[in-house]
Every structure is written in structure tokens, then in C-alpha cells.
Design a protein around this motif. Structure first.
Motif, PDB file in Angstrom:
ATOM      1  N   GLY A  13     -28.563 -23.836   4.803  1.00 26.64           N
ATOM      2  CA  GLY A  13     -29.982 -23.748   4.509  1.00 26.64           C
ATOM      3  C   GLY A  13     -30.296 -24.354   3.156  1.00 26.64           C
ATOM      4  O   GLY A  13     -29.573 -24.125   2.183  1.00 26.64           O
ATOM      5  N   ASP A  42     -30.756 -21.719   0.279  1.00 26.45           N
ATOM      6  CA  ASP A  42     -29.699 -20.714   0.154  1.00 26.45           C
ATOM      7  C   ASP A  42     -29.393 -20.474  -1.316  1.00 26.45           C
ATOM      8  O   ASP A  42     -28.869 -21.344  -1.997  1.00 26.45           O
ATOM      9  N   SER A  51     -34.162 -25.959   7.047  1.00 27.51           N
ATOM     10  CA  SER A  51     -35.088 -25.374   6.086  1.00 27.51           C
ATOM     11  C   SER A  51     -35.020 -23.860   6.245  1.00 27.51           C
ATOM     12  O   SER A  51     -35.697 -23.283   7.095  1.00 27.51           O
ATOM     13  N   ALA A  52     -34.152 -23.231   5.461  1.00 32.86           N
ATOM     14  CA  ALA A  52     -33.904 -21.792   5.615  1.00 32.86           C
ATOM     15  C   ALA A  52     -33.205 -21.275   4.370  1.00 32.86           C
ATOM     16  O   ALA A  52     -32.658 -22.044   3.574  1.00 32.86           O
ATOM     17  N   ASP A  53     -33.227 -19.937   4.212  1.00 34.92           N
ATOM     18  CA  ASP A  53     -32.428 -19.317   3.167  1.00 34.92           C
ATOM     19  C   ASP A  53     -31.074 -18.931   3.779  1.00 34.92           C
ATOM     20  O   ASP A  53     -30.720 -19.408   4.859  1.00 34.92           O
ATOM     21  N   PHE A  63     -31.243 -17.197   7.584  1.00 36.01           N
ATOM     22  CA  PHE A  63     -31.695 -17.950   8.753  1.00 36.01           C
ATOM     23  C   PHE A  63     -32.566 -17.101   9.688  1.00 36.01           C
ATOM     24  O   PHE A  63     -32.407 -17.143  10.910  1.00 36.01           O
ATOM     25  N   LYS A  91     -34.048 -18.219  13.150  1.00 38.19           N
ATOM     26  CA  LYS A  91     -33.372 -19.457  13.524  1.00 38.19           C
ATOM     27  C   LYS A  91     -32.030 -19.220  14.222  1.00 38.19           C
ATOM     28  O   LYS A  91     -31.235 -20.151  14.386  1.00 38.19           O
TER      29      LYS A  91
END
Length: 198
Positions: A148, A151, A174-176, A179, A182
Motif C-alpha cells: 500500500g 503504509d 492505494s491503501a494503508d 487494506f 480491498k
């Protein structure tokens, strides 16, 4: 099916097999950090396992034994690979976060053939001699890193760089670190990568 992974530590596992037929391949799934409530029921691991089952691949999700600074946990992962290799023709590894490091460290050092490794938001280094980026560089099988862009929990950068250096499959989302929302996408990405290698 629940199983006890042989070895010197108490390592419990769940084997998920596809419906309607015997699998010839198995993915060993390494959970996140056990001191941060990481366990074999992690939703990212179960999502990947469910997707693999849809493709006829078994998945062994395990819990680490008592905390041992990463060393015992690496051996737990290696023992899980040995257990799977004794029962299936082909074995691969998947791991999330701390488990991503464990998957790489186990694949680079286990005395069994590993067909491929996929990691999700892998930790890069647990100790000087538990370096997941160096393990990535040392692998002799295909490898994937999914991470991500936001992150701020793990530091997957060195593993990502090592994967790119060796021509591995690198997927940026596009995530921390967690997720959220996702998990289905992750399961598809991981299974798309691992299933053809098995």
C-alpha cells in the motif's frame, strides 16, 4: 481440517482444501505479527485461501508457536512448508506483514522446493540476520510484493526494491497497511500470481 505442524514448537494450523477434488498444490500462509494479534484467521489470509480453493489449490494457514524474536517463527514457517511438501506435489508461500518477512525468510532457507512466494505489505527486517529484503534477493523462484502506498506500519520499501531488482511482480495499491475494503482485490492478485506457478 485442523492440523498440528510437526517440529519442536506448538504450531497449530488449518488446512483449507478445494471442494470436489484432491489438490496437488498447497500454499502455506504466514500470519502477521503474533504479538499484535496476528493469527491464522486473519481476514487477508482467509480471503487468499478462499480464492485459492476456487482455483483448486489447498492452503495451510498456521499460528506461530511461542514468541521467539522471529527465529522460532521462521522455523515454524519452514516446518509448515515441510509438512505441505510431504503431502502435495507443489508448494508456495504467502505472507502478510510480519508474515511476509517470514514467507521470504523461510523460502530462502528451507530444505524443500518452493515454487513461488507472494508477500503483502512485508516487513523488511526483523534483525540483522532476519533480513527479508536480502532473502528476496536470494530466492530462486518467482516472487511477488503487493503493498500500500500509504503504509506507515511496515516498511516494505527495501523488499519492493529487491523485488524490482530481480524482475519480480510488484503491485502498488492505494491503501494503508490494513487494506480495508480491498481483501477481495488482494486475494485475486495473489491467486493470479501463485496459481499459474503451481
Amino acid at each position: 481440517m485442523d492440523a498440528l505442524v510437526p517440529g519442536g514448537r506448538d504450531v497449530r494450523a488449518t488446512l483449507d482444501e478445494p471442494d470436489g477434488g484432491e489438490a496437488t498444490a498447497c500454499v502455506v500462509a504466514c500470519p502477521p505479527h503474533p504479538q499484535h494479534r496476528g493469527h491464522r484467521g486473519d481476514p487477508r489470509l482467509t480471503a487468499v485461501s478462499d480464492e485459492l480453493a476456487e482455483r483448486g489449490v489447498a492452503c495451510l494457514r498456521f499460528d506461530y508457536g511461542d514468541w521467539d524474536e522471529g527465529y522460532g517463527e521462521r522455523e515454524d514457517a519452514r516446518n509448515a512448508v515441510r509438512w505441505a511438501a510431504d503431502r502435495y506435489e507443489r508448494v508456495a508461500l504467502f505472507g502478510y506483514s510480519f508474515g511476509g518477512a517470514m514467507a521470504l525468510l523461510a523460502a530462502a532457507s528451507v530444505d524443500r522446493e518452493v515454487r513461488a512466494v507472494s508477500t503483502l505489505a512485508p516487513a523488511s527486517r526483523l534483525a540483522d540476520d532476519l533480513d527479508a529484503a536480502a532473502a528476496m534477493a536470494a530466492l530462486d523462484c518467482p516472487a511477488q510484493v503487493v503493498y500500500g502506498t500509504r503504509d506507515d506500519t511496515a516498511d516494505p520499501g527495501p523488499v519492493v526494491a529487491a523485488a524490482r531488482e530481480r524482475g519480480g511482480d510488484v503491485v502498488e495499491l492505494s491503501a494503508d497497511h490494513f487494506f480495508v475494503g480491498k481483501h477481495g482485490r488482494i486475494a485475486t492478485l495473489v491467486a493470479d500470481f501463485l496459481a499459474p506457478e503451481l
